[in-house]
Design a protein around this motif. Structure first.
Motif, mmCIF file in Angstrom:
data_model
loop_
_atom_site.group_PDB
_atom_site.id
_atom_site.type_symbol
_atom_site.label_atom_id
_atom_site.label_comp_id
_atom_site.label_asym_id
_atom_site.label_seq_id
_atom_site.Cartn_x
_atom_site.Cartn_y
_atom_site.Cartn_z
ATOM 1 N N ASP A 1 -6.317 22.735 0.333
ATOM 2 C CA ASP A 1 -5.960 21.706 -0.653
ATOM 3 C C ASP A 1 -4.675 20.988 -0.242
ATOM 4 O O ASP A 1 -4.572 19.759 -0.352
ATOM 5 N N HIS A 2 -3.724 21.780 0.236
ATOM 6 C CA HIS A 2 -2.443 21.192 0.650
ATOM 7 C C HIS A 2 -2.636 20.235 1.831
ATOM 8 O O HIS A 2 -2.082 19.132 1.843
ATOM 9 N N VAL A 3 -3.434 20.633 2.824
ATOM 10 C CA VAL A 3 -3.692 19.765 3.988
ATOM 11 C C VAL A 3 -4.437 18.508 3.552
ATOM 12 O O VAL A 3 -4.149 17.406 4.019
ATOM 13 N N GLY A 4 -5.378 18.634 2.641
ATOM 14 C CA GLY A 4 -6.104 17.462 2.138
ATOM 15 C C GLY A 4 -5.179 16.474 1.444
ATOM 16 O O GLY A 4 -5.261 15.259 1.654
ATOM 17 N N GLN A 5 -4.283 17.001 0.616
ATOM 18 C CA GLN A 5 -3.327 16.140 -0.068
ATOM 19 C C GLN A 5 -2.351 15.502 0.928
ATOM 20 O O GLN A 5 -1.978 14.334 0.779
ATOM 21 N N LEU A 6 -1.955 16.261 1.931
ATOM 22 C CA LEU A 6 -1.056 15.724 2.957
ATOM 23 C C LEU A 6 -1.719 14.600 3.742
ATOM 24 O O LEU A 6 -1.101 13.563 4.014
ATOM 25 N N LEU A 7 -2.996 14.777 4.091
ATOM 26 C CA LEU A 7 -3.722 13.715 4.801
ATOM 27 C C LEU A 7 -3.906 12.478 3.928
ATOM 28 O O LEU A 7 -3.805 11.345 4.412
ATOM 29 N N ARG A 8 -4.155 12.686 2.639
ATOM 30 C CA ARG A 8 -4.286 11.542 1.729
ATOM 31 C C ARG A 8 -2.972 10.780 1.617
ATOM 32 O O ARG A 8 -2.929 9.551 1.663
ATOM 33 N N LEU A 9 -1.866 11.523 1.518
ATOM 34 C CA LEU A 9 -0.543 10.891 1.471
ATOM 35 C C LEU A 9 -0.244 10.140 2.764
ATOM 36 O O LEU A 9 0.264 9.015 2.736
ATOM 37 N N ALA A 10 -0.597 10.733 3.902
ATOM 38 C CA ALA A 10 -0.374 10.063 5.192
ATOM 39 C C ALA A 10 -1.191 8.778 5.281
ATOM 40 O O ALA A 10 -0.713 7.755 5.783
ATOM 41 N N ARG A 11 -2.435 8.819 4.783
ATOM 42 C CA ARG A 11 -3.277 7.609 4.806
ATOM 43 C C ARG A 11 -2.685 6.518 3.923
ATOM 44 O O ARG A 11 -2.627 5.343 4.301
ATOM 45 N N ILE A 12 -2.190 6.887 2.748
ATOM 46 C CA ILE A 12 -1.585 5.909 1.839
ATOM 47 C C ILE A 12 -0.333 5.302 2.467
ATOM 48 O O ILE A 12 -0.132 4.079 2.438
ATOM 49 N N GLU A 13 0.501 6.152 3.052
ATOM 50 C CA GLU A 13 1.733 5.666 3.686
ATOM 51 C C GLU A 13 1.419 4.774 4.888
ATOM 52 O O GLU A 13 2.063 3.747 5.096
ATOM 53 N N THR A 14 0.428 5.152 5.675
ATOM 54 C CA THR A 14 0.055 4.348 6.843
ATOM 55 C C THR A 14 -0.477 2.987 6.415
ATOM 56 O O THR A 14 -0.141 1.965 7.012
ATOM 57 N N ASP A 15 -1.319 2.977 5.380
ATOM 58 C CA ASP A 15 -1.840 1.702 4.878
ATOM 59 C C ASP A 15 -0.718 0.800 4.386
ATOM 60 O O ASP A 15 -0.697 -0.406 4.670
ATOM 61 N N ALA A 16 0.222 1.381 3.655
ATOM 62 C CA ALA A 16 1.339 0.578 3.142
ATOM 63 C C ALA A 16 2.199 0.048 4.281
ATOM 64 O O ALA A 16 2.609 -1.115 4.275
ATOM 65 N N THR A 17 2.453 0.882 5.284
ATOM 66 C CA THR A 17 3.259 0.442 6.430
ATOM 67 C C THR A 17 2.537 -0.648 7.207
ATOM 68 O O THR A 17 3.148 -1.649 7.606
ATOM 69 N N LEU A 18 1.237 -0.466 7.406
ATOM 70 C CA LEU A 18 0.465 -1.474 8.130
ATOM 71 C C LEU A 18 0.442 -2.796 7.377
ATOM 72 O O LEU A 18 0.616 -3.867 7.979
ATOM 73 N N ARG A 19 0.271 -2.748 6.071
ATOM 74 C CA ARG A 19 0.301 -3.981 5.273
ATOM 75 C C ARG A 19 1.669 -4.660 5.374
ATOM 76 O O ARG A 19 1.762 -5.883 5.477
ATOM 77 N N THR A 20 2.727 -3.864 5.353
ATOM 78 C CA THR A 20 4.073 -4.430 5.456
ATOM 79 C C THR A 20 4.273 -5.109 6.801
ATOM 80 O O THR A 20 4.813 -6.214 6.878
ATOM 81 N N TRP A 21 3.838 -4.453 7.886
ATOM 82 C CA TRP A 21 3.985 -5.056 9.220
ATOM 83 C C TRP A 21 3.156 -6.331 9.354
ATOM 84 O O TRP A 21 3.604 -7.317 9.959
ATOM 85 N N LEU A 22 1.945 -6.320 8.820
ATOM 86 C CA LEU A 22 1.113 -7.529 8.885
ATOM 87 C C LEU A 22 1.715 -8.673 8.072
ATOM 88 O O LEU A 22 1.683 -9.832 8.499
ATOM 89 N N ARG A 23 2.277 -8.344 6.913
ATOM 90 C CA ARG A 23 2.931 -9.370 6.105
ATOM 91 C C ARG A 23 4.132 -9.945 6.857
ATOM 92 O O ARG A 23 4.350 -11.149 6.881
ATOM 93 N N LEU A 24 4.919 -9.074 7.490
ATOM 94 C CA LEU A 24 6.069 -9.527 8.263
ATOM 95 C C LEU A 24 5.635 -10.395 9.443
ATOM 96 O O LEU A 24 6.245 -11.437 9.713
ATOM 97 N N ALA A 25 4.567 -9.985 10.138
ATOM 98 C CA ALA A 25 4.064 -10.791 11.260
ATOM 99 C C ALA A 25 3.585 -12.155 10.768
ATOM 100 O O ALA A 25 3.783 -13.171 11.444
ATOM 101 N N GLY A 26 2.965 -12.199 9.603
ATOM 102 C CA GLY A 26 2.533 -13.477 9.049
ATOM 103 C C GLY A 26 3.701 -14.390 8.729
ATOM 104 O O GLY A 26 3.673 -15.589 9.013
ATOM 105 N N ILE A 27 4.743 -13.806 8.162
ATOM 106 C CA ILE A 27 5.927 -14.613 7.829
ATOM 107 C C ILE A 27 6.613 -15.098 9.099
ATOM 108 O O ILE A 27 6.960 -16.279 9.220
ATOM 109 N N VAL A 28 6.805 -14.189 10.057
ATOM 110 C CA VAL A 28 7.481 -14.567 11.304
ATOM 111 C C VAL A 28 6.634 -15.568 12.089
ATOM 112 O O VAL A 28 7.162 -16.449 12.758
#
Length: 129
Positions: A20-47
């Motif tokens: 259960d702990h590993v599943g929750q950790l992977l879900r958190l990593a996926r959420i964080e990765t998605d948010a980071t990727l969206r932030t980088w894409l938004r920054l690339a669009g602005i730049v």
């Protein structure tokens, strides 16, 4: 009296909790990765948008300058030439420098001929080093 739980039950519970702990950790990593990727894409669009807007502003400024000079002088052709003259001058300087760089005499391998002590060509003397 204290009741003891067999070791197998404890290991099964620990394995279940760790899964259960590993599943929750992977879900958190996926959420964080998605948010980071969206932030980088938004920054690339602005730049990426900044140079496009800067170029558009530059050309709109040139057009406004031509129209202002045309309104003051009454001759749109002369105002366009006045605004374009620095660009024409820079273009002519770049053409001259490019023609010098692409001359046939610059394409001959002088350094190689100096290192091997071979004459550059039978018709031309070697330049002094």
């Amino acid at each position: 009296m204290r009741q003891t739980v067999p070791l197998q039950h404890l290991l099964a519970a620990a394995l279940r909790d760790s899964a259960d702990h590993v599943g929750q950790l992977l879900r958190l990593a996926r959420i964080e990765t998605d948010a980071t990727l969206r932030t980088w894409l938004r920054l690339a669009g602005i730049v990426g948008t900044i140079p496009i807007l800067a170029i558009a502003i530059f050309f709109l400024g040139l057009d406004a300058l031509v129209k202002i000079i045309a309104a003051l002088s009454g001759a749109p052709l002369i105002s366009a030439l006045i605004v374009a003259s620095p660009f024409i001058g820079v273009a002519l300087v770049l053409v001259r420098l490019g023609a010098r760089r692409m001359a046939l005499s610059n394409l001959e391998p002088w350094r190689t001929w100096r290192q091997t002590d071979r004459p550059s060509s039978p018709a031309r003397p070697r330049p002094a080093a």
